[in-house]
Design a protein around this motif. Structure first.
Motif, PDB file in Angstrom:
ATOM      1  N   LYS A  98       0.837  -1.192   0.000  1.00 12.39           N
ATOM      2  CA  LYS A  98       0.000   0.000   0.000  1.00 12.39           C
ATOM      3  C   LYS A  98       0.876   1.247   0.000  1.00 12.39           C
ATOM      4  CE  LYS A  98      -3.678  -2.332   2.574  1.00 12.39           C
ATOM      5  NZ  LYS A  98      -4.445  -2.394   3.848  1.00 12.39           N
ATOM      6  N   GLN A  99       0.411   2.267  -0.736  1.00 13.83           N
ATOM      7  CA  GLN A  99       1.174   3.494  -0.891  1.00 13.83           C
ATOM      8  C   GLN A  99       0.491   4.656  -0.166  1.00 13.83           C
ATOM      9  OE1 GLN A  99       4.266   3.504  -2.648  1.00 13.83           O
ATOM     10  NE2 GLN A  99       3.813   1.321  -2.336  1.00 13.83           N
ATOM     11  N   PRO A 100       1.255   5.691   0.181  1.00 12.92           N
ATOM     12  CA  PRO A 100       0.649   6.866   0.828  1.00 12.92           C
ATOM     13  C   PRO A 100      -0.429   7.498  -0.047  1.00 12.92           C
ATOM     14  CG  PRO A 100       3.037   6.906   1.066  1.00 12.92           C
ATOM     15  CD  PRO A 100       2.725   5.788   0.116  1.00 12.92           C
ATOM     16  N   LEU A 101      -1.458   8.072   0.606  1.00 13.95           N
ATOM     17  CA  LEU A 101      -2.616   8.638  -0.081  1.00 13.95           C
ATOM     18  C   LEU A 101      -2.691  10.143   0.149  1.00 13.95           C
ATOM     19  CD1 LEU A 101      -5.213   5.961   1.057  1.00 13.95           C
ATOM     20  CD2 LEU A 101      -3.984   6.023  -1.116  1.00 13.95           C
ATOM     21  N   LYS A 102      -3.293  10.854  -0.815  1.00 20.10           N
ATOM     22  CA  LYS A 102      -3.525  12.293  -0.646  1.00 20.10           C
ATOM     23  C   LYS A 102      -4.705  12.562   0.270  1.00 20.10           C
ATOM     24  CE  LYS A 102      -1.592  13.874  -5.047  1.00 20.10           C
ATOM     25  NZ  LYS A 102      -1.860  14.594  -6.317  1.00 20.10           N
ATOM     26  N   GLN A 103      -5.646  11.641   0.316  1.00 21.03           N
ATOM     27  CA  GLN A 103      -6.839  11.809   1.133  1.00 21.03           C
ATOM     28  C   GLN A 103      -6.606  11.165   2.502  1.00 21.03           C
ATOM     29  OE1 GLN A 103      -9.026  13.532  -0.425  1.00 21.03           O
ATOM     30  NE2 GLN A 103     -10.857  13.527   0.836  1.00 21.03           N
TER      31      GLN A 103
ATOM     32  N   LEU B  32      -2.753   3.876   8.669  1.00 16.42           N
ATOM     33  CA  LEU B  32      -3.006   5.323   8.653  1.00 16.42           C
ATOM     34  C   LEU B  32      -2.321   5.931   7.437  1.00 16.42           C
ATOM     35  CD1 LEU B  32      -2.128   6.052  12.403  1.00 16.42           C
ATOM     36  CD2 LEU B  32      -4.337   5.388  11.469  1.00 16.42           C
ATOM     37  N   SER B  33      -2.992   6.919   6.810  1.00 18.55           N
ATOM     38  CA  SER B  33      -2.389   7.581   5.658  1.00 18.55           C
ATOM     39  C   SER B  33      -3.014   8.951   5.465  1.00 18.55           C
ATOM     40  CB  SER B  33      -2.576   6.732   4.391  1.00 18.55           C
ATOM     41  OG  SER B  33      -1.851   7.289   3.311  1.00 18.55           O
TER      42      SER B  33
ATOM     43  N   LYS C  51      -0.355  19.096   0.192  1.00 12.73           N
ATOM     44  CA  LYS C  51      -0.475  17.667  -0.125  1.00 12.73           C
ATOM     45  C   LYS C  51       0.612  17.209  -1.089  1.00 12.73           C
ATOM     46  CE  LYS C  51      -5.458  17.467   0.675  1.00 12.73           C
ATOM     47  NZ  LYS C  51      -6.774  17.037   0.169  1.00 12.73           N
ATOM     48  N   THR C  52       1.812  17.711  -0.867  1.00  9.34           N
ATOM     49  CA  THR C  52       2.952  17.270  -1.659  1.00  9.34           C
ATOM     50  C   THR C  52       3.813  16.272  -0.894  1.00  9.34           C
ATOM     51  OG1 THR C  52       4.243  19.173  -0.885  1.00  9.34           O
ATOM     52  CG2 THR C  52       3.054  19.410  -2.974  1.00  9.34           C
ATOM     53  N   VAL C  53       3.581  16.163   0.392  1.00  8.80           N
ATOM     54  CA  VAL C  53       4.267  15.157   1.217  1.00  8.80           C
ATOM     55  C   VAL C  53       3.198  14.291   1.871  1.00  8.80           C
ATOM     56  CG1 VAL C  53       5.884  14.719   3.094  1.00  8.80           C
ATOM     57  CG2 VAL C  53       6.193  16.731   1.638  1.00  8.80           C
ATOM     58  N   LEU C  54       3.247  13.003   1.601  1.00  6.03           N
ATOM     59  CA  LEU C  54       2.222  12.081   2.056  1.00  6.03           C
ATOM     60  C   LEU C  54       2.873  10.976   2.890  1.00  6.03           C
ATOM     61  CD1 LEU C  54       0.573  11.562  -1.466  1.00  6.03           C
ATOM     62  CD2 LEU C  54       0.104  13.411   0.170  1.00  6.03           C
ATOM     63  N   TYR C  55       2.112  10.435   3.824  1.00  6.81           N
ATOM     64  CA  TYR C  55       2.661   9.382   4.678  1.00  6.81           C
ATOM     65  C   TYR C  55       1.726   8.180   4.697  1.00  6.81           C
ATOM     66  CZ  TYR C  55      -0.793   9.816   8.407  1.00  6.81           C
ATOM     67  OH  TYR C  55      -1.966   9.775   9.125  1.00  6.81           O
ATOM     68  N   ARG C  56       2.271   7.051   5.124  1.00  9.28           N
ATOM     69  CA  ARG C  56       1.467   5.865   5.422  1.00  9.28           C
ATOM     70  C   ARG C  56       2.178   5.067   6.506  1.00  9.28           C
ATOM     71  NH1 ARG C  56      -2.678   3.262   1.385  1.00  9.28           N
ATOM     72  NH2 ARG C  56      -3.901   2.077   2.897  1.00  9.28           N
ATOM     73  N   LEU C  57       1.398   4.532   7.427  1.00 11.17           N
ATOM     74  CA  LEU C  57       1.953   3.738   8.517  1.00 11.17           C
ATOM     75  C   LEU C  57       1.073   2.524   8.741  1.00 11.17           C
ATOM     76  CD1 LEU C  57       3.937   3.299  10.877  1.00 11.17           C
ATOM     77  CD2 LEU C  57       2.383   4.670  12.304  1.00 11.17           C
TER      78      LEU C  57
ATOM     79  N   SER D  76       6.034   4.637   5.495  1.00 13.54           N
ATOM     80  CA  SER D  76       6.475   5.082   4.170  1.00 13.54           C
ATOM     81  C   SER D  76       6.112   6.543   3.984  1.00 13.54           C
ATOM     82  CB  SER D  76       5.864   4.231   3.061  1.00 13.54           C
ATOM     83  OG  SER D  76       4.458   4.266   3.104  1.00 13.54           O
ATOM     84  N   LEU D  77       6.867   7.216   3.116  1.00 12.35           N
ATOM     85  CA  LEU D  77       6.687   8.653   2.880  1.00 12.35           C
ATOM     86  C   LEU D  77       6.853   8.917   1.387  1.00 12.35           C
ATOM     87  CD1 LEU D  77       6.319  11.237   4.727  1.00 12.35           C
ATOM     88  CD2 LEU D  77       8.764  11.613   4.365  1.00 12.35           C
ATOM     89  N   THR D  78       5.890   9.637   0.809  1.00 14.57           N
ATOM     90  CA  THR D  78       5.957  10.016  -0.604  1.00 14.57           C
ATOM     91  C   THR D  78       6.082  11.524  -0.720  1.00 14.57           C
ATOM     92  OG1 THR D  78       4.710   8.113  -1.408  1.00 14.57           O
ATOM     93  CG2 THR D  78       4.718  10.064  -2.795  1.00 14.57           C
ATOM     94  N   TRP D  79       7.032  11.962  -1.505  1.00 13.38           N
ATOM     95  CA  TRP D  79       7.261  13.393  -1.737  1.00 13.38           C
ATOM     96  C   TRP D  79       7.000  13.659  -3.220  1.00 13.38           C
ATOM     97  CZ3 TRP D  79      12.669  16.200  -1.402  1.00 13.38           C
ATOM     98  CH2 TRP D  79      12.459  17.581  -1.537  1.00 13.38           C
TER      99      TRP D  79
END
Length: 889
Positions: free
Chosen positions: A360-365, A386-387, A394-400, A424-427
């Motif tokens: 699973k990848q980080p989400l904007k929502q 959690l994400s 919303k240029t830096v997104l997280y997921r745990l 995980s963290l998406t930039w």
């Protein structure tokens, strides 16, 4: 010398990529002319529009003072290359008909391409996908929403396109398109019998809520006095069908265009079945069976098309630590199983197939998921997912993802704990570049299960039947602690809509400490089990780097999609272990408490380094809309450095291998794909004797048929022939040595079907006929069948969820699993009997809350999953019950 070769190849490859990318960036993208088949379809532009929509062929819409003439999109309106996520579809009644709203997570603008066919108005939305905030795909359908309109559907046409279809009952309906900065893209639908649309824009609907598609009914008549329209709207997930899988081609290619059998297990199936082990999830794939280990151990060992799977991928990169610790579903989006070799794109691996775990990848929502479960044998599990965005832009997104599980078993003295933490963290660096950083810590603790001898389980024993809960090891000694640390990155950069580069690095560090007491042999009295003691420390450091370019271009009327890249990997293994003597045990009257005695024997201190460099290229060629060809090849340089620590003993070997791949797909009609493919694999095992100087090779031939039975249900029928060569077998002149003359063959037929039969009714099923045999060997009899492989196997899992009324959200599931007789060892000295197992489930979902009960082995049959040898036969689990409650918001 090898390092210098690698640096030269890197420099040359980087230069080529840079030149290709610069050339591709300079190309101009031509616009596509859309032909309209009827003048009855009207696409109007409202004053709420914040951009412009391409017009339909030569049909000019009516222009009012509140509307602007349609023009080609300006550069500012060209969509960003990132696929836009449509997170919900909402239906609102209006005075003239109904509005269908496509909700995007941050109000991205959607480009549209319109046409008509018969009574259907069709809009394709490129570079977009229907995805819930959780990341799961869904579809939307409204049956007879108003007079004159038979159906409205919104589906994922393929991996990057949404299709909206409005079908009239007697003629083409009237459709108006609007853009709203608050709601997203709006389709205003009226029947052909309606009066001309008003020049005033309809009222802006209430701001929709993100999440599941939903229906709304008006509570008051409209201002014009029309009767309120009762909408019958259903929104469901895509069932168990996934339109594409990256494992097959490293591109977003629809499954119907892949000339190889591939099946995807989405997270919805994993949740419905509560499949907490990887092998449980992929048992939904025909041709996949449990390998020769206990279903209660840490290791997920399985066979595909009769052959051991040597490598499991994580997000497209080989990660062998998954064998030792498994996975937890809290981190998994889906599991993709590619049948046959994947050597062109992934390097060394099994001929039978590869398994790719997509995380699973980080989400904007913002997305929050909590789950807890409890079940038989003191089984408990808790999970958090959690994400969301870290900053306002919303240029830096997280997921745990966090999970913990503890369980006992029907086997005496058995208990196991698993812990998983995965941040995980998406930039989003800009509209072209994206960087994702991911890490994971996974810890699995507990004893090994070594099963029971064949005599007293599947074979008669003069002393009677051994109780299936009997523990053959030592409770105070047998234990293992498997820990893995993972970290890596994934970077994507798009030069334009046609060219992009992807780079990824995955590092995994496995630490295994175990002390075991294992089954050695059964004495002549057939009740005394001789055992062995082993203590091992195992460290495995794995590095895998992959960089490749994906490009689209045309040579005349022929279209190409090329993937070319470079792959570097290293596995550095350090292992120390020794054996000691330990007392035997009476299986019919066990007395536990024995301790190892005597000096350590057979000490082993090894350092093994496996390095590999691979260069690969693949071209997906579209000769015509219904004829596609896939060509690929990979050149690998693989080395193995084997050293016994503290001595001068050792060996170094280096091999080169070329692996081709050829496939063709012909579609006589759009829903049917006829395909054929040829491919080769190679695998260089660890060096333990001079006999393994050459790597194992494999050859695959496959033909098949793929059918899209409807937009949400797909099936595949495959025929294959696989041959493994260069297998080590005993030297007839010296039994202490091996020679490479072994050969094994697998031929078979597979059928699978998955998706939604009707709204709320999902199915995933398959049948496999697998004929395996030894074709060359100096140890085992030629003609023997491979062990643990049933000739006939069948799986079916189906769920139905009530879509309307007072019981909406209530669902049931039912599963049937059959495996025929299987050989217990390569010598074919005994068989595991066939079994037919029944599973079931009942669940209720409402507003993000889900409560479920899962029943495994509903009728509590005695059956055997697999066998490691004549002394290690493994029972399947008896009847188990698991209750789960989760909340998603």
């Amino acid at each position: 010398m090898l390092l210098k070769q690698i640096l030269k190849i890197l420099l040359v490859t980087s230069s080529i990529w840079f030149c290709v990318a610069r050339s591709a960036t300079a190309q101009k993208v031509s616009s596509q002319q859309i032909q309209n088949e009827s003048a009855f379809a009207k696409v109007l532009l409202n004053s709420r529009t914040i951009r412009e929509i391409p017009r339909l062929g030569e049909v000019k819409p009516t222009i009012t003072s509140a509307q602007r003439r349609v023009q080609a999109p300006t550069p500012e309106t060209v969509p960003t290359p990132e696929v836009v996520q449509v997170t919900g579809v909402k239906a609102n009644p209006t005075s003239k008909g109904v509005e269908i709203i496509l909700q995007t997570s941050i109000g991205q603008q959607l480009q549209v391409v319109n046409r008509s066919a018969g009574n259907s108005f069709i809009t394709d939305i490129p570079n977009a996908q229907l995805r819930l905030p959780s990341g799961e795909a869904f579809t939307f359908r409204s049956d007879k929403p108003l007079k004159g309109v038979g159906e409205i559907t919104v589906i994922n046409l393929d991996a990057k396109t949404i299709r909206v279809t409005v079908t009239g009952e007697a003629g083409l309906p009237i459709v108006e398109l609007y853009d709203s900065p608050n709601e997203g893209l709006i389709f205003s639908v009226a029947s052909v019998a309606s009066s001309a649309p008003s020049q005033q824009p309809p009222q802006t609907p209430e701001k929709p809520q993100a999440g599941q598609p939903q229906s709304q009914q008006p509570s008051q008549p409209s201002a014009q006095g029309d009767e309120p329209i009762e909408l019958v709207v259903t929104g469901e997930q895509d069932g168990y069908n996934v339109p594409d899988a990256s494992t097959a081609t490293k591109t977003d290619t629809p499954l119907r265009d892949v000339p190889q059998s591939i099946q995807v297990i989405p997270s919805q199936v994993i949740q419905d079945q509560q499949a907490n082990r990887l092998v449980d999830a992929i048992k939904n794939v025909p041709g996949v069976v449990q390998g020769g280990v206990s279903p209660r151990t840490f290791s997920d060992i399985f066979l595909i098309r009769g052959f051991n799977v040597q490598d499991v991928l994580k997000d497209g990169l080989i990660d062998r630590t998954l064998f030792s610790v498994g996975y937890d579903p809290v981190t998994v989006d889906r599991v993709e199983v590619l049948k046959g070799p994947g050597s062109v794109l992934f390097g060394q691996g099994s001929l039978g197939g590869i398994v790719n775990v997509i995380t699973k990848q980080p989400l904007k929502q913002p997305y929050y998921f909590l789950e807890g479960s409890a079940g038989s044998f003191n089984s408990y599990r808790g999970a958090i997912d959690l994400s969301g965005p870290v900053n306002a832009d919303k240029t830096v997104l997280y997921r745990l993802g966090v999970a913990a599980r503890t369980t006992e078993s029907f086997v005496d003295f058995y208990q196991q704990q698993r812990y998983d933490v995965a941040p995980s963290l998406t930039w989003l660096l800009n509209d072209r570049a994206k960087l994702t950083l991911a890490a994971e810590y996974y810890d699995a603790q507990g004893p090994f299960d070594f099963g029971l001898p064949a005599e007293g389980t599947v074979l008669p024993n003069p002393n009677g039947k051994i109780p299936r809960n009997r523990y053959s090891s030592e409770p105070s000694i047998n234990n293992s602690d498997n820990r893995v640390y993972r970290a890596g990155y994934n970077f994507e950069y798009r030069f334009n809509d046609n060219w992009q580069v992807r780079s990824a690095l995955q590092t995994s560090f496995l630490v295994l400490d175990r002390t075991i007491v294992y089954n050695a042999s059964l004495a002549v009295d057939e009740r005394t089990l001789n055992r062995g003691y082993n203590k091992q420390n195992f460290n495995d450091d794995i590095y895998n780097f992959d960089t490749y370019v994906v490009g689209k271009f045309a040579t005349g009327s022929i279209k190409h999609q090329v993937v070319t890249g470079l792959n570097l990997s290293r596995e550095d293994t350090l292992t120390t272990n020794f054996n000691r003597a330990i007392a035997s045990i009476d299986l019919f009257n066990p007395q536990y408490g024995s301790q190892p005695t005597g000096p350590a024997t057979s000490p082993l201190n090894l350092r093994i380094k496996n390095d590999a460099l691979g260069l690969y290229v693949q071209d997906q060629i579209t000769l015509a809309d219904n004829l596609k060809v896939l060509l690929g090849g990979r050149f690998d340089i693989a080395s193995n450095d084997y050293r016994t620590l503290g001595t001068v003993r050792g060996d170094f070997q280096q091999n080169e291998a070329f692996s081709p791949r050829v496939g063709i797909v012909y579609q006589p009609i759009p829903p049917i794909s006829l395909y054929a493919s040829y491919g080769k694999s190679f695998l260089q095992a660890a060096v333990f004797s001079q006999a393994q100087a050459e790597p194992e090779r494999g050859t695959q031939y496959e033909v098949g048929i793929k059918a899209d039975l409807n937009s949400r249900l797909a099936a595949t029928l495959a025929f294959y022939d696989l041959t493994r060569t260069n297998l080590p077998t005993q030297d007839p002149n010296n039994p202490l040595l091996s020679i490479l003359v072994g050969e094994q063959r697998s031929r078979g037929i597979e059928f699978d079907i998955s998706g939604a039969i009707l709204p709320g009714w999902n199915v995933i099923a398959g049948y496999a006929y697998t004929d395996t045999k030894i074709t060359k060997d100096n140890t085992f009899t030629v003609g023997n069948q491979l062990n643990n492989v049933p000739k006939n196997a069948f799986n079916l899992w189906t769920t139905y969820e009530i879509q309307q009324g007072n019981y909406k959200g209530l669902g049931v599931g039912l599963g049937f699993y059959f495996a025929g007789d299987r050989q217990g060892d390569l010598a074919n000295t005994f068989q595991l009997p066939s079994y037919f197992r029944t599973d079931a489930a009942i669940f209720y979902k409402q507003d993000g809350l889900r409560v479920g009960l899962n029943f495994k082995n509903l009728f509590n049959i005695d059956y055997f999953e697999s066998a490691g040898s004549r002394n290690r036969v493994f029972y399947g689990d008896p009847f188990t019950l698991q209750g789960t409650i989760s909340w998603e918001f």
